[in-house]
Write an enzyme that holds these catalytic residues in place. Structure first.
Site, short mmCIF file in Angstrom:
data_model
loop_
_atom_site.label_atom_id
_atom_site.label_comp_id
_atom_site.label_asym_id
_atom_site.label_seq_id
_atom_site.Cartn_x
_atom_site.Cartn_y
_atom_site.Cartn_z
N SER A 125 74.25 76.56 -5.55
CA SER A 125 74.21 77.59 -6.60
C SER A 125 74.35 76.95 -7.97
CB SER A 125 75.38 78.55 -6.35
OG SER A 125 75.58 79.37 -7.47
N TYR A 149 84.78 80.57 -4.77
CA TYR A 149 83.41 80.59 -4.22
C TYR A 149 82.64 79.36 -4.71
CZ TYR A 149 78.42 81.46 -4.04
OH TYR A 149 77.08 81.29 -3.86
N LYS A 153 80.90 75.77 -2.77
CA LYS A 153 79.55 75.20 -2.92
C LYS A 153 79.65 73.72 -3.33
CE LYS A 153 77.29 78.76 -1.71
NZ LYS A 153 76.55 78.76 -0.46
P1 NAD Z 1 73.77 87.48 2.02
O1 NAD Z 1 75.20 87.88 2.12
O2 NAD Z 1 72.75 88.55 1.89
O3 NAD Z 1 73.37 86.54 3.26
C1 NAD Z 1 74.27 85.69 3.90
C2 NAD Z 1 74.10 85.90 5.40
O4 NAD Z 1 75.00 85.01 6.07
C3 NAD Z 1 74.46 87.31 5.85
O5 NAD Z 1 73.44 87.80 6.70
C4 NAD Z 1 75.78 87.14 6.60
O6 NAD Z 1 75.92 88.09 7.64
C5 NAD Z 1 75.67 85.72 7.10
N1 NAD Z 1 76.97 85.04 7.32
C6 NAD Z 1 78.01 84.94 6.45
N2 NAD Z 1 79.00 84.23 7.01
C7 NAD Z 1 78.58 83.86 8.25
C8 NAD Z 1 79.17 83.12 9.32
N3 NAD Z 1 80.41 82.65 9.24
N4 NAD Z 1 78.44 82.93 10.45
C9 NAD Z 1 77.18 83.44 10.56
N5 NAD Z 1 76.59 84.15 9.60
C10 NAD Z 1 77.28 84.36 8.45
O7 NAD Z 1 73.68 86.45 0.78
P2 NAD Z 1 72.41 85.86 0.05
O8 NAD Z 1 72.37 86.41 -1.33
O9 NAD Z 1 71.23 85.96 0.91
O10 NAD Z 1 72.88 84.35 -0.10
C11 NAD Z 1 72.52 83.37 0.87
C12 NAD Z 1 73.15 82.05 0.49
O11 NAD Z 1 72.71 81.69 -0.83
C13 NAD Z 1 74.68 82.07 0.44
O12 NAD Z 1 75.15 80.85 0.93
C14 NAD Z 1 74.97 82.20 -1.05
O13 NAD Z 1 76.21 81.63 -1.38
C15 NAD Z 1 73.83 81.41 -1.65
N6 NAD Z 1 73.52 81.82 -3.04
C16 NAD Z 1 73.26 83.12 -3.32
C17 NAD Z 1 73.00 83.50 -4.63
C18 NAD Z 1 72.77 84.94 -5.00
O14 NAD Z 1 72.88 85.29 -6.18
N7 NAD Z 1 72.42 85.82 -4.06
C19 NAD Z 1 72.96 82.53 -5.65
C20 NAD Z 1 73.21 81.20 -5.31
C21 NAD Z 1 73.49 80.85 -4.00
C1 WQD Z 2 74.54 88.26 -14.81
C2 WQD Z 2 74.84 88.72 -16.22
C3 WQD Z 2 77.14 89.35 -16.56
C4 WQD Z 2 77.06 92.81 -13.88
C5 WQD Z 2 76.84 85.25 -10.14
C6 WQD Z 2 77.72 84.22 -9.49
C7 WQD Z 2 76.93 82.99 -9.17
C8 WQD Z 2 75.66 83.31 -8.40
C9 WQD Z 2 74.90 84.46 -8.98
C10 WQD Z 2 75.92 82.89 -6.09
C11 WQD Z 2 76.17 88.18 -16.77
C12 WQD Z 2 76.23 90.54 -16.73
C13 WQD Z 2 76.73 91.69 -14.62
C14 WQD Z 2 77.33 94.04 -14.57
C15 WQD Z 2 76.89 92.91 -16.64
N1 WQD Z 2 75.91 83.69 -7.05
N2 WQD Z 2 76.64 91.74 -15.98
N3 WQD Z 2 77.24 94.02 -15.94
O1 WQD Z 2 77.46 85.91 -13.17
O2 WQD Z 2 75.23 84.74 -13.50
O3 WQD Z 2 76.29 84.71 -11.32
O4 WQD Z 2 75.77 85.55 -9.23
O5 WQD Z 2 75.94 81.70 -6.11
O6 WQD Z 2 77.79 82.18 -8.46
O7 WQD Z 2 78.77 83.89 -10.38
O8 WQD Z 2 75.31 86.83 -12.14
O9 WQD Z 2 74.41 89.10 -11.84
O10 WQD Z 2 76.92 88.79 -11.83
O11 WQD Z 2 75.67 88.52 -13.97
O12 WQD Z 2 76.83 92.97 -17.90
O13 WQD Z 2 77.65 95.06 -13.98
O14 WQD Z 2 74.97 90.15 -16.22
O15 WQD Z 2 78.19 89.38 -17.50
O16 WQD Z 2 75.99 87.95 -18.15
P1 WQD Z 2 76.15 85.53 -12.64
P2 WQD Z 2 75.60 88.37 -12.36
#
Ligand code: NAD
Ligand code: WQD
Length: 331
Positions: A125, A149, A153
């Site tokens: 991330s 969190y 990562k």
């Molecule tokens: P999500 O929660 O929709 O998907 C994660 C999946 O993993 C879910 O289906 C959940 O049931 C499964 N899971 C969680 N813990 C588990 C375990 N112990 N064993 C088996 N399955 C498990 O999340 P997402 O948004 O699809 O994110 C996927 C990955 O990408 C995550 O690792 C997240 O940290 C990373 N990520 C997400 C974002 C974002 O903004 N969505 C940004 C950066 C990184």
């Molecule tokens: C985006 C912008 C908020 C909600 C987070 C995690 C990061 C990654 C992605 C997994 C910011 C603003 C948000 C709201 C708002 N996840 N905001 N009102 O903070 O960039 O990242 O999700 O890895 O680890 O920290 O994403 O969508 O929460 O926020 O004004 O109700 O929107 O302040 O500027 P962020 P976000």
């Protein structure tokens, strides 16, 4: 290739499974369904015409992971999405996050090693850049985190770096996602969080559908053009395709940003969503959210040069598909 996708029922995982199947790969999913619904598997089949193999199980449970490798002997590589991702919850329950994300990954890696599968693409991330001193962010920027969190990562990245250094048979690609949004054009797949969303786009979607009254914008006094936070929003289908590219180029330790390279403010997002969907989004300005950074967006040049990765979908696509999915699926 035959690919094990952990967390393949989730938001990014399900879109990636579709892209992988459409590019000819065979998929096995391991997911404990803690943040996803089994119906997603039917939607994947509806889109692709092919049902991925699915095993319900937890990456923390060695026998669940071994069971996958013992049932499917010919797995070539793993794409590892399974993890918990809510920043606020990670501050309240750090042990849950360290156990699920870090201990779960270690268990997965031990099982992979025991079964001779040493190729992995990992969901990292942009959070690992902490509060970047400048933008755009390149992969060699200093790493830090502001919450448990993010620490999970960062530690998992380090574990994979150590593993590759210890044994040249390991290939690990770390993909640092920026802000994934949007939904599949079919409206069958998308993000549907339970309760009040933490992230901007799902919150906007709930307001747009009348499930929440108004958007709370967290701060309008950042040093940005309009005072609201700036991020690099990327369509989830573009992000998904990045995995298909990465899995075909596994080679030692590689690290890539997956973003568009363009930053949009919260107010830009509100305006774009209103325009794309011809609706009005009520909002108010609240104080800053603790831990938020002012600006974060990617330099995507390395992924373009080495993987051939380029995000092609527009901000309009992100806003339109998000709303179409929400209208159909938010109950
Ligand atoms: P999500 O929660 O929709 O998907 C994660 C999946 O993993 C879910 O289906 C959940 O049931 C499964 N899971 C969680 N813990 C588990 C375990 N112990 N064993 C088996 N399955 C498990 O999340 P997402 O948004 O699809 O994110 C996927 C990955 O990408 C995550 O690792 C997240 O940290 C990373 N990520 C997400 C974002 C974002 O903004 N969505 C940004 C950066 C990184
Ligand atoms: C985006 C912008 C908020 C909600 C987070 C995690 C990061 C990654 C992605 C997994 C910011 C603003 C948000 C709201 C708002 N996840 N905001 N009102 O903070 O960039 O990242 O999700 O890895 O680890 O920290 O994403 O969508 O929460 O926020 O004004 O109700 O929107 O302040 O500027 P962020 P976000």
């Amino acid at each position: 290739m035959k690919i094990l996708v952990t967390g393949g029922v989730g938001y990014i995982g399900s879109h990636t499974v579709v892209d992988l199947i459409e590019n000819g790969h065979d998929i096995v999913i391991l997911d404990n369904l803690c943040n996803s619904k089994i119906e997603v598997l039917d939607k994947i089949k509806e889109i692709t015409g092919k049902a991925p193999a699915f095993m319900v199980g937890d990456i923390r449970n060695r026998s669940d992971v071994d069971n996958v490798f013992n049932t499917h002997h010919d797995i070539d590589a793993v794409i590892h999405f399974a993890g918990l991702k809510a920043v606020g919850e990670s501050c309240e329950k750090p042990l849950l996050y360290y156990d699920n994300n870090i201990a779960g990954t270690v268990t997965l890696l031990k099982s992979m090693s025991a079964h001779g599968c040493k190729r992995i693409v990992f969901s990292s991330s942009a959070t690992v850049y902490g509060d970047p001193a400048t933008v755009p962010v390149t992969e060699d920027f200093p790493l830090s985190t502001t919450n448990p969190y993010g620490s999970t990562k960062l530690y998992i990245e380090q574990i994979l770096k150590d593993l590759c250094a210890s044994d040249s048979e390991w290939d690990a690609t770390l993909l640092r996602y920026f802000n994934p949004v949007g939904a599949h054009e079919s409206t069958l797949l998308g993000e549907n969080p339970n309760g009040i969303p933490n992230n901007l786009m799902p919150y906007i979607m709930k307001v747009a559908c009348g499930k929440l009254e108004k958007l709370h914008i967290f701060g309008d006094d950042y040093p940005t053009a309009d005072g609201t936070g700036v991020r690099d929003y990327i369509h989830v289908c573009d992000l998904a395709h990045g995995h298909t590219l990465a899995i075909s180029k596994l080679d030692g330790l590689k690290i890539y940003n997956l973003g568009t390279g363009t930053g949009y403010s919260v107010l830009d997002m509100v305006k774009a969503f209103e325009k794309a969907n011809n609706i009005k989004l009520p909002y108010c300005i609240d104080p800053r959210r603790p831990g938020d950074v002012a600006v974060n967006f990617a330099d995507p040049a390395k992924a373009k040069e080495e993987l051939g990765f380029e995000a092609t979908r527009t901000l309009e696509d992100m806003c339109r598909t998000s709303y179409e999915f929400a209208k159909k699926n938010f109950k």
